[in-house]
Design a protein around this motif. Sequence first.
Motif, PDB file in Angstrom:
ATOM      1  N   UNK A   1      -7.111  -8.554 -10.539  1.00  0.00           N
ATOM      2  CA  UNK A   1      -7.469  -8.229  -9.153  1.00  0.00           C
ATOM      3  C   UNK A   1      -6.352  -7.420  -8.495  1.00  0.00           C
ATOM      4  N   UNK A   2      -6.595  -6.160  -8.140  1.00  0.00           N
ATOM      5  CA  UNK A   2      -5.575  -5.375  -7.430  1.00  0.00           C
ATOM      6  C   UNK A   2      -5.353  -5.934  -6.029  1.00  0.00           C
ATOM      7  N   UNK A   3      -4.319  -5.434  -5.361  1.00  0.00           N
ATOM      8  CA  UNK A   3      -4.060  -5.863  -3.995  1.00  0.00           C
ATOM      9  C   UNK A   3      -4.846  -5.045  -2.983  1.00  0.00           C
ATOM     10  N   UNK A   4      -5.070  -5.614  -1.817  1.00  0.00           N
ATOM     11  CA  UNK A   4      -5.775  -4.866  -0.779  1.00  0.00           C
ATOM     12  C   UNK A   4      -4.947  -3.687  -0.288  1.00  0.00           C
ATOM     13  N   UNK A   5      -3.630  -3.861  -0.222  1.00  0.00           N
ATOM     14  CA  UNK A   5      -2.743  -2.784   0.219  1.00  0.00           C
ATOM     15  C   UNK A   5      -2.708  -1.654  -0.807  1.00  0.00           C
ATOM     16  N   UNK A   6      -2.538  -2.010  -2.075  1.00  0.00           N
ATOM     17  CA  UNK A   6      -2.489  -0.967  -3.106  1.00  0.00           C
ATOM     18  C   UNK A   6      -3.846  -0.282  -3.253  1.00  0.00           C
ATOM     19  N   UNK A   7      -4.914  -1.040  -3.096  1.00  0.00           N
ATOM     20  CA  UNK A   7      -6.254  -0.432  -3.161  1.00  0.00           C
ATOM     21  C   UNK A   7      -6.427   0.615  -2.052  1.00  0.00           C
ATOM     22  N   UNK A   8      -5.946   0.280  -0.860  1.00  0.00           N
ATOM     23  CA  UNK A   8      -6.063   1.228   0.258  1.00  0.00           C
ATOM     24  C   UNK A   8      -5.256   2.496  -0.015  1.00  0.00           C
ATOM     25  N   UNK A   9      -4.088   2.363  -0.605  1.00  0.00           N
ATOM     26  CA  UNK A   9      -3.275   3.530  -0.955  1.00  0.00           C
ATOM     27  C   UNK A   9      -3.974   4.391  -2.004  1.00  0.00           C
ATOM     28  N   UNK A  10      -4.553   3.737  -3.000  1.00  0.00           N
ATOM     29  CA  UNK A  10      -5.275   4.473  -4.040  1.00  0.00           C
ATOM     30  C   UNK A  10      -6.444   5.228  -3.428  1.00  0.00           C
ATOM     31  N   UNK A  11      -7.189   4.578  -2.548  1.00  0.00           N
ATOM     32  CA  UNK A  11      -8.318   5.222  -1.891  1.00  0.00           C
ATOM     33  C   UNK A  11      -7.879   6.460  -1.105  1.00  0.00           C
ATOM     34  N   UNK A  12      -6.722   6.376  -0.462  1.00  0.00           N
ATOM     35  CA  UNK A  12      -6.273   7.474   0.392  1.00  0.00           C
ATOM     36  C   UNK A  12      -5.621   8.600  -0.403  1.00  0.00           C
ATOM     37  N   UNK A  13      -4.850   8.281  -1.448  1.00  0.00           N
ATOM     38  CA  UNK A  13      -3.989   9.289  -2.052  1.00  0.00           C
ATOM     39  C   UNK A  13      -4.312   9.666  -3.503  1.00  0.00           C
ATOM     40  N   UNK A  14      -5.026   8.842  -4.237  1.00  0.00           N
ATOM     41  CA  UNK A  14      -5.221   9.091  -5.674  1.00  0.00           C
ATOM     42  C   UNK A  14      -6.506   9.891  -5.890  1.00  0.00           C
ATOM     43  N   UNK A  15      -6.420  10.922  -6.721  1.00  0.00           N
ATOM     44  CA  UNK A  15      -7.549  11.821  -6.934  1.00  0.00           C
ATOM     45  C   UNK A  15      -8.571  11.281  -7.921  1.00  0.00           C
ATOM     46  N   UNK A  16      -8.120  10.559  -8.947  1.00  0.00           N
ATOM     47  CA  UNK A  16      -9.053  10.067  -9.950  1.00  0.00           C
ATOM     48  C   UNK A  16      -8.393   8.958 -10.757  1.00  0.00           C
ATOM     49  N   UNK A  17      -9.220   8.108 -11.356  1.00  0.00           N
ATOM     50  CA  UNK A  17      -8.742   7.085 -12.294  1.00  0.00           C
ATOM     51  C   UNK A  17      -9.618   7.144 -13.532  1.00  0.00           C
TER      52      UNK A  17
ATOM     53  N   UNK B   1       0.834  -0.658  13.980  1.00  0.00           N
ATOM     54  CA  UNK B   1       0.943   0.048  12.697  1.00  0.00           C
ATOM     55  C   UNK B   1       0.480  -0.863  11.570  1.00  0.00           C
ATOM     56  N   UNK B   2      -0.429  -0.383  10.733  1.00  0.00           N
ATOM     57  CA  UNK B   2      -0.909  -1.166   9.600  1.00  0.00           C
ATOM     58  C   UNK B   2       0.099  -1.117   8.458  1.00  0.00           C
ATOM     59  N   UNK B   3      -0.076  -2.015   7.489  1.00  0.00           N
ATOM     60  CA  UNK B   3       0.817  -2.027   6.332  1.00  0.00           C
ATOM     61  C   UNK B   3       0.813  -0.696   5.600  1.00  0.00           C
ATOM     62  N   UNK B   4      -0.372  -0.102   5.435  1.00  0.00           N
ATOM     63  CA  UNK B   4      -0.435   1.161   4.698  1.00  0.00           C
ATOM     64  C   UNK B   4       0.318   2.271   5.425  1.00  0.00           C
ATOM     65  N   UNK B   5       0.302   2.248   6.735  1.00  0.00           N
ATOM     66  CA  UNK B   5       1.025   3.264   7.497  1.00  0.00           C
ATOM     67  C   UNK B   5       2.533   3.019   7.507  1.00  0.00           C
ATOM     68  N   UNK B   6       2.944   1.796   7.171  1.00  0.00           N
ATOM     69  CA  UNK B   6       4.382   1.506   7.127  1.00  0.00           C
ATOM     70  C   UNK B   6       5.028   2.022   5.851  1.00  0.00           C
ATOM     71  N   UNK B   7       4.218   2.395   4.867  1.00  0.00           N
ATOM     72  CA  UNK B   7       4.747   2.948   3.621  1.00  0.00           C
ATOM     73  C   UNK B   7       4.781   4.454   3.790  1.00  0.00           C
ATOM     74  N   UNK B   8       5.969   4.972   4.045  1.00  0.00           N
ATOM     75  CA  UNK B   8       6.142   6.383   4.373  1.00  0.00           C
ATOM     76  C   UNK B   8       7.127   7.034   3.415  1.00  0.00           C
TER      77      UNK B   8
END
Length: 407
Positions: free
Chosen positions: A240-256, A1-8
Amino acid sequence: MTDIDSITLESVRQAAQALQGVTVVTPLQESVYINDLLGARVFFKLENLQRTGSFKLRGAYNRLRQLTPEELKRGVIAASAGNHAQGVALAAGLVGTTSRIYMPEGASLTKIEATRNYGAEICLFGETFDDAYQEALRVSETTGRIMVPAFNDPMIIAGQGTVALEMLDERPNLDVLVVPVGGGGLIGGIAMAAKAQNCRVKVIGVQTESVPAMAQSRKAGRLVPASNGRTIADGIAVKTPGDLTYALVERYVDDIVTVSEQEISRAILIFLERSKLVVEGAGAVGLAAMLAGKIPLGMGTVGVVVSGGNIDVTLLNRIIEKGLVEEGRQVHLKTTVGDRPGQLAKVLRRVAELHANVIRVEHERWSPTLSPAEVAIQMVLETRNREHVQEIVENLRIDGYNVSIQS
């Protein structure tokens, strides 16, 4: 399980359970004035009324509550521009450990003192959050203190995600969530938790144009550091954002979207004057984006996270004065008259006839640009609007005064 998948959603719900009695359920407040101004129905999640004045206690406590007895003995260390510092300092006291916080040398004095009052040892280092973070990381490795990241940590992110649970519990019909973005921990947690409950909800992030690291990274498709821009939204000035937070933004955020310093200032002033709320720059970016037309308001009911209220009083004073000038409700005028008795009284009498209120007057004789027979008069006037300012200037010029508006 990756870090991003551990945030549920379950990890966020566990954080919410742990935070009961530690954090408060902040209001989700509607403003009739702002609704009318925007032509939409908007609810503001007032994390500026949270303990420590921001959402940061949620993630900090959720992380620190899981420290082992041995780790508690070693103490914790963190880097922050101010809000994470206060969250970590208070959380450390609640779980029974010590804290050392590294802050940029230009950090708000208000936030420095508040963090110290929560029991933390303060160390000032570097010009930016990233400078302070690198030093804290180095010291953590040499001292054994436990590093508490500001955003790039699953437990921190899960704690911040509890904001979304509270918003959607109170208003399940929210169609859009608008969230400030710095390192991405807040929007990452909120977006994941919100989408897990309602996949149709839109999540839009807002950054300052001065430090748009996450927006640039998303556009580039990879992590891209931002330049060291100056901003009144210091709480989201993350290079510099985090790699984990960047991955979450890529997956779940619609726009910035991004907003300017002037747009942020205007939003702070509206919160203060119309809603009687003290909001810091980072907390005001959501309203700033909507006022600037950067977020479509035809998508339904909007929930906006007001992330914090820890603004330095001197900065707030400058924002108020600048905002009043920009709206034409205050003006700085300068004129030169003959150095004879009664001239100052004559000018002020004419200003009163034009229905302006005198806030401050300076009477200067010693400027090298003045002749011995002249005196300069500088006035700060309270006015109704830009049209009133123009009326005053035109009438004084008709009366023979060489009037100029001072910036």
